[in-house]
Design a protein around this motif. Structure first.
Motif, PDB file in Angstrom:
ATOM      1  N   UNK A  18       0.849  -1.193   0.000  1.00  0.00           N
ATOM      2  CA  UNK A  18       0.000   0.000   0.000  1.00  0.00           C
ATOM      3  C   UNK A  18       0.888   1.247   0.000  1.00  0.00           C
ATOM      4  N   UNK A  19       0.513   2.243  -0.790  1.00  0.00           N
ATOM      5  CA  UNK A  19       1.302   3.486  -0.894  1.00  0.00           C
ATOM      6  C   UNK A  19       1.350   4.223   0.444  1.00  0.00           C
ATOM      7  N   UNK A  20       2.272   5.134   0.574  1.00  0.00           N
ATOM      8  CA  UNK A  20       2.340   5.990   1.771  1.00  0.00           C
ATOM      9  C   UNK A  20       1.121   6.896   1.841  1.00  0.00           C
ATOM     10  N   UNK A  21       0.800   7.327   3.040  1.00  0.00           N
ATOM     11  CA  UNK A  21      -0.450   8.049   3.283  1.00  0.00           C
ATOM     12  C   UNK A  21      -0.410   9.492   2.782  1.00  0.00           C
ATOM     13  N   UNK A  22      -1.348   9.827   1.907  1.00  0.00           N
ATOM     14  CA  UNK A  22      -1.459  11.216   1.390  1.00  0.00           C
ATOM     15  C   UNK A  22      -1.696  12.178   2.548  1.00  0.00           C
ATOM     16  N   UNK A  23      -2.628  11.824   3.451  1.00  0.00           N
ATOM     17  CA  UNK A  23      -3.022  12.787   4.470  1.00  0.00           C
ATOM     18  C   UNK A  23      -2.070  12.832   5.661  1.00  0.00           C
ATOM     19  N   UNK A  24      -1.025  11.967   5.603  1.00  0.00           N
ATOM     20  CA  UNK A  24       0.065  12.087   6.588  1.00  0.00           C
ATOM     21  C   UNK A  24       1.249  12.829   5.990  1.00  0.00           C
ATOM     22  N   UNK A  25       1.574  12.530   4.723  1.00  0.00           N
ATOM     23  CA  UNK A  25       2.786  13.120   4.128  1.00  0.00           C
ATOM     24  C   UNK A  25       2.642  14.635   3.965  1.00  0.00           C
ATOM     25  N   UNK A  66       4.934  19.978   5.552  1.00  0.00           N
ATOM     26  CA  UNK A  66       4.838  21.344   6.108  1.00  0.00           C
ATOM     27  C   UNK A  66       5.676  21.435   7.379  1.00  0.00           C
ATOM     28  N   UNK A  67       5.618  20.385   8.208  1.00  0.00           N
ATOM     29  CA  UNK A  67       6.377  20.387   9.478  1.00  0.00           C
ATOM     30  C   UNK A  67       7.875  20.507   9.230  1.00  0.00           C
ATOM     31  N   UNK A  68       8.339  19.993   8.109  1.00  0.00           N
ATOM     32  CA  UNK A  68       9.786  20.017   7.813  1.00  0.00           C
ATOM     33  C   UNK A  68      10.317  21.444   7.684  1.00  0.00           C
ATOM     34  N   UNK A  69       9.415  22.401   7.467  1.00  0.00           N
ATOM     35  CA  UNK A  69       9.859  23.805   7.348  1.00  0.00           C
ATOM     36  C   UNK A  69      10.122  24.432   8.714  1.00  0.00           C
ATOM     37  N   UNK A  70       9.811  23.703   9.795  1.00  0.00           N
ATOM     38  CA  UNK A  70       9.945  24.269  11.142  1.00  0.00           C
ATOM     39  C   UNK A  70      11.368  24.145  11.679  1.00  0.00           C
ATOM     40  N   UNK A  71      12.266  23.570  10.872  1.00  0.00           N
ATOM     41  CA  UNK A  71      13.671  23.489  11.268  1.00  0.00           C
ATOM     42  C   UNK A  71      14.529  23.884  10.073  1.00  0.00           C
ATOM     43  N   UNK A  72      15.750  24.414  10.343  1.00  0.00           N
ATOM     44  CA  UNK A  72      16.648  24.735   9.212  1.00  0.00           C
ATOM     45  C   UNK A  72      17.498  23.512   8.872  1.00  0.00           C
ATOM     46  N   UNK A  73      17.385  22.447   9.713  1.00  0.00           N
ATOM     47  CA  UNK A  73      18.135  21.217   9.405  1.00  0.00           C
ATOM     48  C   UNK A  73      17.440  20.461   8.273  1.00  0.00           C
ATOM     49  N   UNK A  74      18.138  19.471   7.733  1.00  0.00           N
ATOM     50  CA  UNK A  74      17.555  18.634   6.684  1.00  0.00           C
ATOM     51  C   UNK A  74      16.544  17.657   7.291  1.00  0.00           C
ATOM     52  N   UNK A  75      15.400  17.511   6.618  1.00  0.00           N
ATOM     53  CA  UNK A  75      14.395  16.516   7.009  1.00  0.00           C
ATOM     54  C   UNK A  75      14.191  15.578   5.826  1.00  0.00           C
ATOM     55  N   UNK A  76      14.325  14.278   6.098  1.00  0.00           N
ATOM     56  CA  UNK A  76      14.162  13.270   5.042  1.00  0.00           C
ATOM     57  C   UNK A  76      12.888  12.481   5.327  1.00  0.00           C
ATOM     58  N   UNK A  77      12.008  12.468   4.336  1.00  0.00           N
ATOM     59  CA  UNK A  77      10.697  11.818   4.506  1.00  0.00           C
ATOM     60  C   UNK A  77      10.630  10.640   3.539  1.00  0.00           C
ATOM     61  N   UNK A  78      10.489   9.439   4.077  1.00  0.00           N
ATOM     62  CA  UNK A  78      10.490   8.219   3.255  1.00  0.00           C
ATOM     63  C   UNK A  78       9.072   7.688   3.034  1.00  0.00           C
ATOM     64  N   UNK A  79       8.944   6.851   2.001  1.00  0.00           N
ATOM     65  CA  UNK A  79       7.663   6.207   1.663  1.00  0.00           C
ATOM     66  C   UNK A  79       6.607   7.240   1.267  1.00  0.00           C
TER      67      UNK A  79
END
Ligand code: EPZ
Length: 437
Positions: free
Chosen positions: A26-33, A38-51
């Motif tokens: 099953x694909x990764x969740x649209x309503x979670x990703x 958006x949350x990844x913009x809350x830090x200046x560090x790199x955020x890696x989001x898989x699946x």
């Protein structure tokens, strides 16, 4: 490329009466990703989001983030975000195309102290106001005003506050969480949405160092932090995509295995399908659901949608398609969105017996539906028509660009499960394609 094909091809041709069998991941969740991006913009560090699912809403999110000054790269199912110096005016063109762009209000207040945003887009399933979002952000000290189709927000420094949601809105809660994790002090939120997508967002934020208690319950307490750090987060499986394929098996019959989905996220859907005569086997340890269906589905007397853990509104159209083949009549009440019966008219063109009045639809099942040329007018309506076609002769579903907003590749998945389903050239290109190219 999957979702681009959906845009370029735009129609699906399905020859039904084939039992489903086999296994898909099953694909990764649209309503979670989307909130996690958006949350990844809350830090200046790199955020890696898989699946991450290859869906157009992720593409649109990427465009808004890049236009706002952030790096956002998509490589297969991995999205890498590194927030730069964000501007406070996200890109109008893309914001107006999907609902999740509303989540940038909380993020921009937290990071830039201001935002100017057009009203977000999204499926035409109701008025979808943003009053709870706006009131919640005001409870954190922000000034938020609406003028001429825009929403403008300003706050020198967000302060922890308290807010009781008049309705457990998913998006409004996500917005307030995204602001509160960087506010000064403690925030107490009550009558919160309990959807799994809230738990996923909070799991990612906690990996970034946020201090959040109560995700998945009605009360959430957040102690704001001045900064958050990067993380690597894996998106769980999409419970609605999984539910859609379970409903497809309930229509076509057969025996399928869905991998990469937490069964307890679909309890309300599983309960209804079992009452309709499907046999389900779940394995929490290996995150999979097996569905077996033979013969004709029994009807249930009613299906009522509501906030999680009640029956999800995002599965209402799909269960309507299953009920259209059942051996009785059922009353559907969608208590979440006031105008979400777009599939009914198209199913009636396939011979279904459905009447809609106000917030209620009554479905009386038929032993068979006939193939027809039908048109999707929203994401889940399109998915419902595709699975309805699994029980009919030859059906063509137009408007598949809606489907590609939330399904990575419904043609690939259903074909892998044994369906005869093909992309075909559909209606003329639209401005979407110019935008995409
Ligand atoms: C999210 O939409 C999902 N979208 C929807 O999925 C889902 O149907 C919905 O939650 C309910 O579960 C995303 O996560 C991107 P709400 P959202 O705020 O946040 C009213 C799909 O098919 N409301 O929980 O927009 C609203 O009008 C999509 O994947 C207000 O009145 O939903 C609706 O009647 C469709 N004022 C109800 O609350 C507000 O400020 C629930 O909406 C906010 C919402």
């Amino acid at each position: 490329i999957h979702y681009m094909r959906g845009f370029f091809m735009r129609s699906l041709m399905i020859s039904g009466h084939r039992r489903l069998r086999g296994m898909i991941n099953v694909q990764g969740s649209k309503n979670s990703v989307l909130p996690v991006m958006a949350a990844a913009l809350l830090t200046e560090d790199k955020v890696i989001i898989e699946n991450c699912p290859a869906i157009t809403d992720v593409y649109h999110m990427q465009k808004v983030m890049q236009a706002a000054g952030a790096e956002c790269d998509i490589e297969n199912d991995i999205v890498t975000v590194r927030s730069g110096m964000l501007k406070s005016a996200p890109d109008e063109e893309y914001c107006a195309r999907f609902r999740a762009s509303s989540l940038f209000m909380g993020v921009f207040l937290a990071v830039c102290g201001s935002f100017v945003m057009p009203y977000p887009g999204g499926c035409n399933i109701g008025s979808r106001p943003l009053n709870y979002h706006i009131d919640g952000l005001r409870s954190l000290g922000a000034v938020v005003e609406e003028a001429g189709g825009y929403i403008i927000g300003y706050c020198r420094k967000l302060k922890g506050g308290s807010y009781e949601f008049p309705y457990p809105s998913v998006g409004a809660l996500e917005n307030i969480i995204l602001a509160a994790v960087r506010a000064e002090g403690k925030t107490c939120l009550t009558n919160c949405a309990k959807e799994p997508e809230i738990v996923d967002l909070c799991d990612c934020l906690k990996m970034m160092g946020a201090d959040i208690d109560g995700a998945g319950t009605g009360t959430i307490i957040i102690n704001g932090k001045a900064t958050l750090h990067g993380c690597r987060y894996r998106v769980p499986g999409d419970r609605i995509a999984a539910g859609t394929y379970m409903a497809g098996c309930a229509i076509a019959g057969g025996n399928i295995c869905l991998r990469g989905i937490e069964p307890e996220r679909l309890t309300a859907v599983s309960d209804i399908l079992q009452k309709m005569g499907c046999h389900l086997f779940t394995d929490k340890k290996s995150n999979e659901i097996i569905v077996m269906a033979d013969g004709r589905r029994r009807a249930v007397t009613s299906v009522v949608t509501g906030p999680y853990p009640e029956f999800p509104t995002d599965m209402q159209a799909q269960i309507m398609s299953v009920l259209a083949y059942s051996g009785g009549c059922c009353d559907i009440y969608d208590n979440v969105f006031e105008n979400r019966y777009n599939a009914a008219g198209e199913l009636v063109r396939m011979g279904a017996v459905i009447s809609v009045s106000g917030g209620h639809a009554r479905v009386c099942g038929r032993p068979a539906l006939k193939g027809a040329r039908v048109c999707a007018t929203d994401l889940r309506c399109g998915a419902a028509l595709v699975i309805a076609a699994l029980g009919a002769d030859c059906t063509i579903v137009d408007g598949c660009s809606y489907i590609c907003r939330g399904y990575e590749d419904i043609q690939r998945d259903l074909e892998q499960l044994g369906a005869d389903i093909k992309w075909i050239p559909g209606e003329e290109l639209t401005e979407d394609l110019e935008l995409q190219s």
